[in-house]
Scaffold this active site. Structure first.
Site, PDB file in Angstrom:
ATOM      1  N   CYS A 240     -12.870   3.377  -9.905  1.00  0.00           N
ATOM      2  CA  CYS A 240     -13.003   2.032 -10.450  1.00  0.00           C
ATOM      3  C   CYS A 240     -11.608   1.480 -10.708  1.00  0.00           C
ATOM      4  O   CYS A 240     -10.721   2.174 -11.191  1.00  0.00           O
ATOM      5  CB  CYS A 240     -13.782   1.959 -11.750  1.00  0.00           C
TER       6      CYS A 240
ATOM      7  N   ARG B 265      -9.719   2.428  -5.197  1.00  0.00           N
ATOM      8  CA  ARG B 265     -10.249   3.204  -6.320  1.00  0.00           C
ATOM      9  C   ARG B 265     -11.780   3.206  -6.355  1.00  0.00           C
ATOM     10  O   ARG B 265     -12.389   3.862  -7.193  1.00  0.00           O
ATOM     11  CB  ARG B 265      -9.730   2.644  -7.637  1.00  0.00           C
TER      12      ARG B 265
ATOM     13  N   TRP C 207     -16.684   2.242  -8.487  1.00  0.00           N
ATOM     14  CA  TRP C 207     -17.144   3.459  -7.822  1.00  0.00           C
ATOM     15  C   TRP C 207     -18.267   3.962  -8.715  1.00  0.00           C
ATOM     16  O   TRP C 207     -18.019   4.395  -9.842  1.00  0.00           O
ATOM     17  CB  TRP C 207     -16.012   4.480  -7.721  1.00  0.00           C
TER      18      TRP C 207
ATOM     19  N   ASN D 132     -13.421   1.514 -16.707  1.00  0.00           N
ATOM     20  CA  ASN D 132     -13.222   2.596 -15.744  1.00  0.00           C
ATOM     21  C   ASN D 132     -13.304   3.896 -16.520  1.00  0.00           C
ATOM     22  O   ASN D 132     -12.556   4.090 -17.473  1.00  0.00           O
ATOM     23  CB  ASN D 132     -11.842   2.441 -15.078  1.00  0.00           C
ATOM     24  N   GLY D 133     -14.225   4.768 -16.138  1.00  0.00           N
ATOM     25  CA  GLY D 133     -14.379   6.039 -16.857  1.00  0.00           C
ATOM     26  C   GLY D 133     -15.849   6.337 -17.050  1.00  0.00           C
ATOM     27  O   GLY D 133     -16.702   5.767 -16.371  1.00  0.00           O
TER      28      GLY D 133
ATOM     29  N   GLU E 279      -7.038  21.307   5.656  1.00  0.00           N
ATOM     30  CA  GLU E 279      -6.689  19.897   5.506  1.00  0.00           C
ATOM     31  C   GLU E 279      -7.136  19.099   6.744  1.00  0.00           C
ATOM     32  O   GLU E 279      -7.625  17.977   6.623  1.00  0.00           O
ATOM     33  CB  GLU E 279      -5.176  19.779   5.247  1.00  0.00           C
TER      34      GLU E 279
ATOM     35  N   LYS F 236      -9.734  16.001   6.598  1.00  0.00           N
ATOM     36  CA  LYS F 236      -9.430  14.658   7.124  1.00  0.00           C
ATOM     37  C   LYS F 236     -10.547  14.180   8.027  1.00  0.00           C
ATOM     38  O   LYS F 236     -10.976  13.044   7.944  1.00  0.00           O
ATOM     39  CB  LYS F 236      -8.124  14.642   7.939  1.00  0.00           C
TER      40      LYS F 236
ATOM     41  N   GLU G 113     -13.779  13.437   5.999  1.00  0.00           N
ATOM     42  CA  GLU G 113     -13.618  12.286   5.097  1.00  0.00           C
ATOM     43  C   GLU G 113     -13.769  10.956   5.826  1.00  0.00           C
ATOM     44  O   GLU G 113     -14.431  10.053   5.339  1.00  0.00           O
ATOM     45  CB  GLU G 113     -12.201  12.289   4.495  1.00  0.00           C
TER      46      GLU G 113
ATOM     47  N   HIS H 287     -16.677  36.397  11.018  1.00  0.00           N
ATOM     48  CA  HIS H 287     -17.605  36.762   9.939  1.00  0.00           C
ATOM     49  C   HIS H 287     -18.591  35.640   9.642  1.00  0.00           C
ATOM     50  O   HIS H 287     -19.030  35.495   8.508  1.00  0.00           O
ATOM     51  CB  HIS H 287     -16.813  37.146   8.682  1.00  0.00           C
TER      52      HIS H 287
ATOM     53  N   LYS I  20     -10.011   7.004  -4.075  1.00  0.00           N
ATOM     54  CA  LYS I  20      -8.717   7.665  -3.985  1.00  0.00           C
ATOM     55  C   LYS I  20      -8.339   8.359  -5.281  1.00  0.00           C
ATOM     56  O   LYS I  20      -7.754   9.435  -5.282  1.00  0.00           O
ATOM     57  CB  LYS I  20      -7.639   6.641  -3.619  1.00  0.00           C
TER      58      LYS I  20
HETATM   59  C1  G6P Z   1      -9.630  12.229  -4.005  1.00  0.00           C
HETATM   60  C2  G6P Z   1      -8.873  11.641  -2.834  1.00  0.00           C
HETATM   61  C3  G6P Z   1      -8.107  12.737  -2.111  1.00  0.00           C
HETATM   62  C4  G6P Z   1      -7.191  13.472  -3.066  1.00  0.00           C
HETATM   63  C5  G6P Z   1      -7.968  14.008  -4.278  1.00  0.00           C
HETATM   64  C6  G6P Z   1      -7.024  14.513  -5.358  1.00  0.00           C
HETATM   65  O1  G6P Z   1     -10.640  13.051  -3.546  1.00  0.00           O
HETATM   66  O2  G6P Z   1      -9.771  10.996  -1.954  1.00  0.00           O
HETATM   67  O3  G6P Z   1      -7.337  12.170  -1.074  1.00  0.00           O
HETATM   68  O4  G6P Z   1      -6.581  14.536  -2.412  1.00  0.00           O
HETATM   69  O5  G6P Z   1      -8.737  12.959  -4.869  1.00  0.00           O
HETATM   70  O6  G6P Z   1      -6.287  13.437  -5.836  1.00  0.00           O
HETATM   71  P1  G6P Z   1      -4.848  13.525  -6.438  1.00  0.00           P
HETATM   72  O7  G6P Z   1      -4.485  12.101  -6.743  1.00  0.00           O
HETATM   73  O8  G6P Z   1      -4.974  14.349  -7.689  1.00  0.00           O
HETATM   74  O9  G6P Z   1      -3.950  14.137  -5.450  1.00  0.00           O
END
Ligand code: G6P
Length: 614
Positions: free
Chosen positions: A2, A27, A74, A100-101, A487, A491, A494, A510, A609
């Site tokens: 948010c 956000r 969000w 937000n929260g 990672e 990606k 996501e 395994h 994010k």
């Molecule tokens: C969310 C974002 C990711 C990020 C993660 C941790 O899931 O979409 O891209 O890696 O949060 O966020 P931070 O700001 O703590 O790296």
């Protein structure tokens, strides 16, 4: 999670709020809404979906007003529909609030308010706050600030809020606990409030970051006043923002993610600028200097993080353990905080976070601090909550990352961790002088090598075309390339919604091997190094099951080229630095696949994010 933005002053509020919401959309983008104070009324516009929907909805309506609040959501409690969108208003429509929260005890407050005749329109936890403030104001006969302060005393949970009331037209009241909030001080006696500085930077560089349980009152007549919820007055600490507006624009790229992928030669360089000098054989992380000895003497380092940042920590574990011979444990912050971990006073707990606001990472740090551990931070966002609660830390200097899928923040985090490993290893004498010097030179050469990989974009796009319709994908790597595989898989899932898993290459047999058939793309990091031959064997195992192999190899490789369906060459480098290079083609592959599948690259569904709720 948010985004909130607010303005009060002489300018028209609406354009500032809409622009601000677009900047904060990373956000959350389930719904957006705005409340404007105009002609003594609170006008409310809320719409499910992106800020663009709200903008369209507001077109032709009365959007005048010099005071207003805006929110991009969000969803946590309640569906992402128009009604659950913020702002929420009191029953008489006099007070509007954005949040937000999460209000954890909203149920009990709601019950109490319902019994007193309050009617709730939405399913949100937030709506209790606006009714509670209204109720306190009416019954206690107090002003808005006092009503907000008293209301917050009954609240358990996390909040960043801004409250607007038509009875106090010269004022906005804001507060925070565990969710970020910045106050921008305009040059014309006007004020901006936002979840981060991105909506503010265009208008002023003078900002105040609120601390937990602080309330900011911005008043057109009396200026900025900060108190805490215990009613103690706090002196505002005004800081100068160092961010630049261009960093928040797409700069000619189709998506922020693509821009951020392409920024990596520069962001990696920015990250080690002033911290590394290969010629003089010198490396230092200024922010951690005072703690260097303590780190060296510690029995273990515990790294806590979430998402992509957790993958960076895993790379860091390989580097620090191998080069500096210090025991490292990497933990998901969300698990660490709830599993009653053993934390000693001589432990060093390091949080790695792009945003510096992730709720679980913050909570893990707070727990470690309460047990007496030293807490350090590696953050990208300057002035973020994590950077402020830690004893010391290092910024990654990657610049604002807007695309929800993290790219340049990851390579910057890995760069900081590499610098840390090298600096510790040098001091501890666990690395020979010649190896140390070679690694410094190799690290300095990384930005140019990243550029050489970016120049292969067309080849990578061609490969993406072949696999864009896959339903599943496997990513394999060994050693520090294992977190790169994780990672890479993250990606892809996501941003293209293809199910993908990362595995240590040898673990494939395994379980995941059962999934391999001619439909399954297997991305393998098979660069030169200790495990090369072993990875080649793993590739053969995939081949024998007719899996499709896309291999990331070192320039000049012939062995894997013969086996793989596609190879992407990356420049040769020291084995420890491979993650900084091998990750780049995987980012580009995911990007192109996402675009080809028509997905929203920068704002993938259901994600946000900055995850400020647990
Ligand atoms: C969310 C974002 C990711 C990020 C993660 C941790 O899931 O979409 O891209 O890696 O949060 O966020 P931070 O700001 O703590 O790296």
């Amino acid at each position: 999670m948010c985004g909130i933005v607010a303005y009060i002053g002489k300018k028209e509020a609406y354009p500032i709020l809409i622009k601000g919401l677009k900047r904060l959309e990373y956000r959350g983008y389930d719904s957006a809404g705005i409340a404007l104070l105009s002609g003594g009324n609170v006008n409310l516009y809320k719409k499910q979906g992106k800020v663009a929907n709200l903008e369209e909805f507001a077109t032709g309506k009365d959007i005048s007003g010099h005071s207003g609040i805006g929110h991009t959501r969000w969803a946590t409690h309640g569906l992402p529909n128009d009604i659950n969108s913020h702002p929420h208003t009191s029953m008489d429509g006099k007070i509007a609030l954005i949040h937000n929260g999460i209000i954890e005890n909203y149920d009990s407050i709601k019950e109490e308010l319902i019994s007193r005749g309050y009617i709730f329109k939405s399913e949100t936890d937030t709506e209790v706050l606006v009714h509670l403030i209204d109720d306190i104001q009416k019954h206690e006969k107090v002003d808005l600030v006092e009503a907000v302060r008293l209301a917050l005393q009954s609240v358990i949970g996390a909040y960043a809020i801004v409250v607007l009331s038509k009875e106090f037209p010269n004022q906005l009241v804001a507060a925070r606990k565990s969710s970020p909030l910045v106050v921008g001080i305009g040059a014309e006696g006007d004020f901006y409030l936002a979840s981060d500085a991105t909506p503010i930077i265009e208008y002023t560089k003078q900002v105040v970051y609120l601390d937990d349980e602080e309330i900011a009152v911005v008043d057109l007549k009396e200026g900025l006043k900060i108190i805490n919820i215990k009613n103690q007055v706090k002196a505002p600490y005004i800081q100068e923002l160092e961010m630049h507006l261009e960093a928040l624009e797409k700069g000619g790229y189709e998506h922020f993610m693509l821009k951020e992928i392409h920024e990596q030669p520069r962001s990696i360089k920015d990250c080690f600028r002033g911290r590394l000098n290969a010629e003089k054989g010198w490396v230092s992380l200024g922010g951690l200097k005072d703690y260097q000895q303590k780190i060296m003497n510690s029995k273990r380092l515990v790294m806590v993080a979430c998402g992509t940042s957790w993958h960076a920590c895993q790379v860091g574990e390989y580097l620090i353990e191998d080069l500096a011979r210090i025991n490292v444990e990497v933990e998901y912050a969300s698990e660490f905080r709830y599993r009653n971990p053993i934390i000693n006073e001589d432990d060093i707990v390091i949080a790695v976070s792009q945003s510096g606001e992730t709720a679980d990472t913050m909570a893990a740090l707070e727990l470690a601090k309460s047990k007496g551990a030293t807490i350090l931070g590696i953050c990208n966002v300057v002035g973020s909550s994590i950077s402020r609660i830690t004893d010391a830390g290092s910024y990654t200097h990657a610049g604002p990352e807007i695309g929800v899928a993290s790219t340049k923040a990851f390579t910057a985090q890995v760069t900081v961790l590499t610098l840390m490993a090298l600096s510790l290893a040098n001091r501890k004498g666990t690395l020979s002088s010649s190896k140390f010097h070679t690694m410094l030179s190799e690290l300095e050469a990384i930005p140019d090598k990243v550029q050489r990989i970016l120049d292969k974009n067309d080849l990578i796009e061609e490969i993406a075309k072949v696999y864009k319709d896959a339903s599943n994908a496997l990513y394999l790597g060994r050693g520090s390339s294992f977190p790169v595989a994780l990672e890479g898989a993250l990606k892809l899932k996501e941003i293209s919604y293809i199910h993908a898993e990362g595995y240590p290459a040898a673990e494939m047999k395994h379980g995941p091997i059962a999934l391999i058939d001619e439909e399954m793309p297997v991305f393998v990091i098979a660069t030169k190094g200790t495990s090369y031959e072993k990875v080649v064997s793993n590739i053969q195992e995939v081949k024998a099951r007719k899996g499709k192999i896309i291999a990331i190899v070192t320039e000049g490789d012939v062995q894997v080229r013969d086996l793989a369906d596609h190879v992407i060459e990356i420049p040769d480098t020291d084995e420890h630095l491979v993650p900084l290079l091998a990750t780049i083609p995987l980012q580009l592959l995911s990007y192109h696949i996402s675009v080809m599948r028509g997905c929203n690259v920068d704002q993938p569904r259901n994600l946000a994010k900055s995850v400020t709720v647990e």
